[in-house]
Write a protein that holds these residues in place. Sequence first.
Motif, PDB file in Angstrom:
ATOM      1  N   ASP A   1      56.002  32.583  72.807  1.00 13.52           N
ATOM      2  CA  ASP A   1      54.641  33.082  72.641  1.00 13.52           C
ATOM      3  C   ASP A   1      53.956  32.374  71.476  1.00 13.52           C
ATOM      4  O   ASP A   1      52.797  31.950  71.580  1.00 13.52           O
ATOM      5  CB  ASP A   1      54.672  34.598  72.431  1.00 13.52           C
ATOM      6  CG  ASP A   1      53.329  35.237  72.662  1.00 13.52           C
ATOM      7  OD1 ASP A   1      52.565  34.718  73.503  1.00 13.52           O
ATOM      8  OD2 ASP A   1      53.053  36.261  71.994  1.00 13.52           O
ATOM      9  N   LYS A   2      54.641  32.238  70.357  1.00 12.64           N
ATOM     10  CA  LYS A   2      54.090  31.541  69.196  1.00 12.64           C
ATOM     11  C   LYS A   2      53.836  30.066  69.509  1.00 12.64           C
ATOM     12  O   LYS A   2      52.830  29.491  69.078  1.00 12.64           O
ATOM     13  CB  LYS A   2      55.026  31.647  67.977  1.00 12.64           C
ATOM     14  CG  LYS A   2      55.207  33.045  67.455  1.00 12.64           C
ATOM     15  CD  LYS A   2      53.941  33.571  66.848  1.00 12.64           C
ATOM     16  CE  LYS A   2      54.196  34.971  66.311  1.00 12.64           C
ATOM     17  NZ  LYS A   2      52.995  35.653  65.916  1.00 12.64           N
ATOM     18  N   ASP A   3      54.728  29.450  70.269  1.00 14.56           N
ATOM     19  CA  ASP A   3      54.526  28.057  70.667  1.00 14.56           C
ATOM     20  C   ASP A   3      53.261  27.917  71.506  1.00 14.56           C
ATOM     21  O   ASP A   3      52.491  26.965  71.333  1.00 14.56           O
ATOM     22  CB  ASP A   3      55.733  27.529  71.453  1.00 14.56           C
ATOM     23  CG  ASP A   3      56.925  27.226  70.571  1.00 14.56           C
ATOM     24  OD1 ASP A   3      56.757  27.211  69.333  1.00 14.56           O
ATOM     25  OD2 ASP A   3      58.024  27.007  71.128  1.00 14.56           O
ATOM     26  N   ARG A   4      53.027  28.853  72.429  1.00 16.33           N
ATOM     27  CA  ARG A   4      51.818  28.816  73.244  1.00 16.33           C
ATOM     28  C   ARG A   4      50.575  28.957  72.371  1.00 16.33           C
ATOM     29  O   ARG A   4      49.580  28.259  72.558  1.00 16.33           O
ATOM     30  CB  ARG A   4      51.849  29.937  74.299  1.00 16.33           C
ATOM     31  CG  ARG A   4      52.698  29.606  75.514  1.00 16.33           C
ATOM     32  CD  ARG A   4      52.484  30.617  76.624  1.00 16.33           C
ATOM     33  NE  ARG A   4      53.052  31.921  76.292  1.00 16.33           N
ATOM     34  CZ  ARG A   4      54.276  32.319  76.611  1.00 16.33           C
ATOM     35  NH1 ARG A   4      55.071  31.510  77.276  1.00 16.33           N
ATOM     36  NH2 ARG A   4      54.714  33.522  76.281  1.00 16.33           N
ATOM     37  N   GLN A   5      50.625  29.869  71.396  1.00 14.67           N
ATOM     38  CA  GLN A   5      49.486  30.062  70.498  1.00 14.67           C
ATOM     39  C   GLN A   5      49.219  28.805  69.673  1.00 14.67           C
ATOM     40  O   GLN A   5      48.067  28.393  69.507  1.00 14.67           O
ATOM     41  CB  GLN A   5      49.733  31.252  69.571  1.00 14.67           C
ATOM     42  CG  GLN A   5      49.701  32.592  70.270  1.00 14.67           C
ATOM     43  CD  GLN A   5      50.087  33.721  69.332  1.00 14.67           C
ATOM     44  OE1 GLN A   5      50.351  33.505  68.156  1.00 14.67           O
ATOM     45  NE2 GLN A   5      50.120  34.944  69.864  1.00 14.67           N
ATOM     46  N   LEU A   6      50.271  28.198  69.155  1.00 11.06           N
ATOM     47  CA  LEU A   6      50.096  26.971  68.369  1.00 11.06           C
ATOM     48  C   LEU A   6      49.538  25.842  69.218  1.00 11.06           C
ATOM     49  O   LEU A   6      48.658  25.102  68.770  1.00 11.06           O
ATOM     50  CB  LEU A   6      51.443  26.542  67.768  1.00 11.06           C
ATOM     51  CG  LEU A   6      51.831  27.202  66.463  1.00 11.06           C
ATOM     52  CD1 LEU A   6      53.262  26.813  66.088  1.00 11.06           C
ATOM     53  CD2 LEU A   6      50.890  26.804  65.351  1.00 11.06           C
ATOM     54  N   THR A   7      50.033  25.713  70.429  1.00 10.15           N
ATOM     55  CA  THR A   7      49.537  24.675  71.322  1.00 10.15           C
ATOM     56  C   THR A   7      48.057  24.892  71.604  1.00 10.15           C
ATOM     57  O   THR A   7      47.269  23.946  71.602  1.00 10.15           O
ATOM     58  CB  THR A   7      50.336  24.669  72.638  1.00 10.15           C
ATOM     59  OG1 THR A   7      51.709  24.480  72.327  1.00 10.15           O
ATOM     60  CG2 THR A   7      49.872  23.569  73.565  1.00 10.15           C
ATOM     61  N   ALA A   8      47.666  26.147  71.830  1.00  8.50           N
ATOM     62  CA  ALA A   8      46.257  26.448  72.079  1.00  8.50           C
ATOM     63  C   ALA A   8      45.411  26.097  70.861  1.00  8.50           C
ATOM     64  O   ALA A   8      44.318  25.527  70.998  1.00  8.50           O
ATOM     65  CB  ALA A   8      46.101  27.928  72.425  1.00  8.50           C
TER      66      ALA A   8
ATOM     67  N   LEU B   1      46.096  23.866  68.464  1.00  9.00           N
ATOM     68  CA  LEU B   1      46.100  22.428  68.221  1.00  9.00           C
ATOM     69  C   LEU B   1      45.291  21.652  69.251  1.00  9.00           C
ATOM     70  O   LEU B   1      44.790  20.575  68.961  1.00  9.00           O
ATOM     71  CB  LEU B   1      47.537  21.907  68.173  1.00  9.00           C
ATOM     72  CG  LEU B   1      48.349  22.384  66.973  1.00  9.00           C
ATOM     73  CD1 LEU B   1      49.801  21.929  67.117  1.00  9.00           C
ATOM     74  CD2 LEU B   1      47.756  21.876  65.671  1.00  9.00           C
ATOM     75  N   THR B   2      45.156  22.164  70.443  1.00  8.07           N
ATOM     76  CA  THR B   2      44.382  21.466  71.473  1.00  8.07           C
ATOM     77  C   THR B   2      42.976  22.037  71.590  1.00  8.07           C
ATOM     78  O   THR B   2      42.269  21.744  72.535  1.00  8.07           O
ATOM     79  CB  THR B   2      45.101  21.550  72.830  1.00  8.07           C
ATOM     80  OG1 THR B   2      45.270  22.922  73.168  1.00  8.07           O
ATOM     81  CG2 THR B   2      46.425  20.841  72.794  1.00  8.07           C
ATOM     82  N   HIS B   3      42.539  22.880  70.659  1.00  3.81           N
ATOM     83  CA  HIS B   3      41.219  23.490  70.592  1.00  3.81           C
ATOM     84  C   HIS B   3      40.908  24.324  71.819  1.00  3.81           C
ATOM     85  O   HIS B   3      39.767  24.420  72.241  1.00  3.81           O
ATOM     86  CB  HIS B   3      40.114  22.434  70.406  1.00  3.81           C
ATOM     87  CG  HIS B   3      40.290  21.651  69.165  1.00  3.81           C
ATOM     88  ND1 HIS B   3      40.139  22.195  67.912  1.00  3.81           N
ATOM     89  CD2 HIS B   3      40.633  20.342  68.975  1.00  3.81           C
ATOM     90  CE1 HIS B   3      40.362  21.265  67.000  1.00  3.81           C
ATOM     91  NE2 HIS B   3      40.670  20.130  67.611  1.00  3.81           N
ATOM     92  N   GLU B   4      41.904  24.876  72.415  1.00  7.92           N
ATOM     93  CA  GLU B   4      41.670  25.762  73.550  1.00  7.92           C
ATOM     94  C   GLU B   4      41.371  27.139  73.011  1.00  7.92           C
ATOM     95  O   GLU B   4      41.909  27.572  72.009  1.00  7.92           O
ATOM     96  CB  GLU B   4      42.909  25.818  74.449  1.00  7.92           C
ATOM     97  CG  GLU B   4      43.210  24.521  75.150  1.00  7.92           C
ATOM     98  CD  GLU B   4      44.475  24.617  75.996  1.00  7.92           C
ATOM     99  OE1 GLU B   4      45.019  25.727  76.127  1.00  7.92           O
ATOM    100  OE2 GLU B   4      44.905  23.585  76.510  1.00  7.92           O
ATOM    101  N   ARG B   5      40.514  27.836  73.728  1.00  4.31           N
ATOM    102  CA  ARG B   5      40.191  29.197  73.331  1.00  4.31           C
ATOM    103  C   ARG B   5      40.842  30.143  74.318  1.00  4.31           C
ATOM    104  O   ARG B   5      40.991  29.829  75.486  1.00  4.31           O
ATOM    105  CB  ARG B   5      38.687  29.393  73.294  1.00  4.31           C
ATOM    106  CG  ARG B   5      38.067  28.598  72.182  1.00  4.31           C
ATOM    107  CD  ARG B   5      36.600  28.909  72.088  1.00  4.31           C
ATOM    108  NE  ARG B   5      36.022  28.240  70.956  1.00  4.31           N
ATOM    109  CZ  ARG B   5      35.607  26.982  70.975  1.00  4.31           C
ATOM    110  NH1 ARG B   5      35.703  26.268  72.062  1.00  4.31           N
ATOM    111  NH2 ARG B   5      35.083  26.459  69.891  1.00  4.31           N
TER     112      ARG B   5
END
Length: 166
Positions: free
Chosen positions: A122-129, A131-135
């Motif tokens: 879950d934390k990895d998904r949040q970090l990826t979001a 870092l890639t400027h996804e909202r």
Amino acid sequence: MYTIGTAAKATGKSKSTISRDIDKGKISAVRNEDGSYSIDPAELHRVYPPVSESNSSSNGQSNDSQPLNSPAGTGGLDAELQHLRERLSSLELEREREREQLSDQIEDLRRRLDRADEERRDKDRQLTALLTHERTGTDADKASPSRRRPGEGRGRGFWARLRRKA
């Protein structure tokens, strides 16, 4: 020099015991050409005392591989055997209880590990979001003016509007 048979008679032990002790190196002996052993009496009696007439059995021969048939001594042995069986039973119960505790502990650790793995994903998904400027969720609907791309929103860019006014 003794042979295995005479050594057995001299010590009151069985031939197999004498032979086994030679193989183990407990008694040193010389192997003859015919395959038999020659045992020095001093070497044999270093390990086993000689048998005298007073301590030999009634038939003149003792064999340590056969059990003693003494009914007078079995009462104490029976009690000791019973005690040892009870002790073994209690140890088996304790071992089973400990095994169950360890099994429960392993299961708990597996659950914790699974939970930690899920949290990490879950934390990895949040970090990826991030870092890639996804909202995520409602953030995508509320684009702040500072985050607008050039030419987006009001129409023309700043320089284009400035040039038109001039």
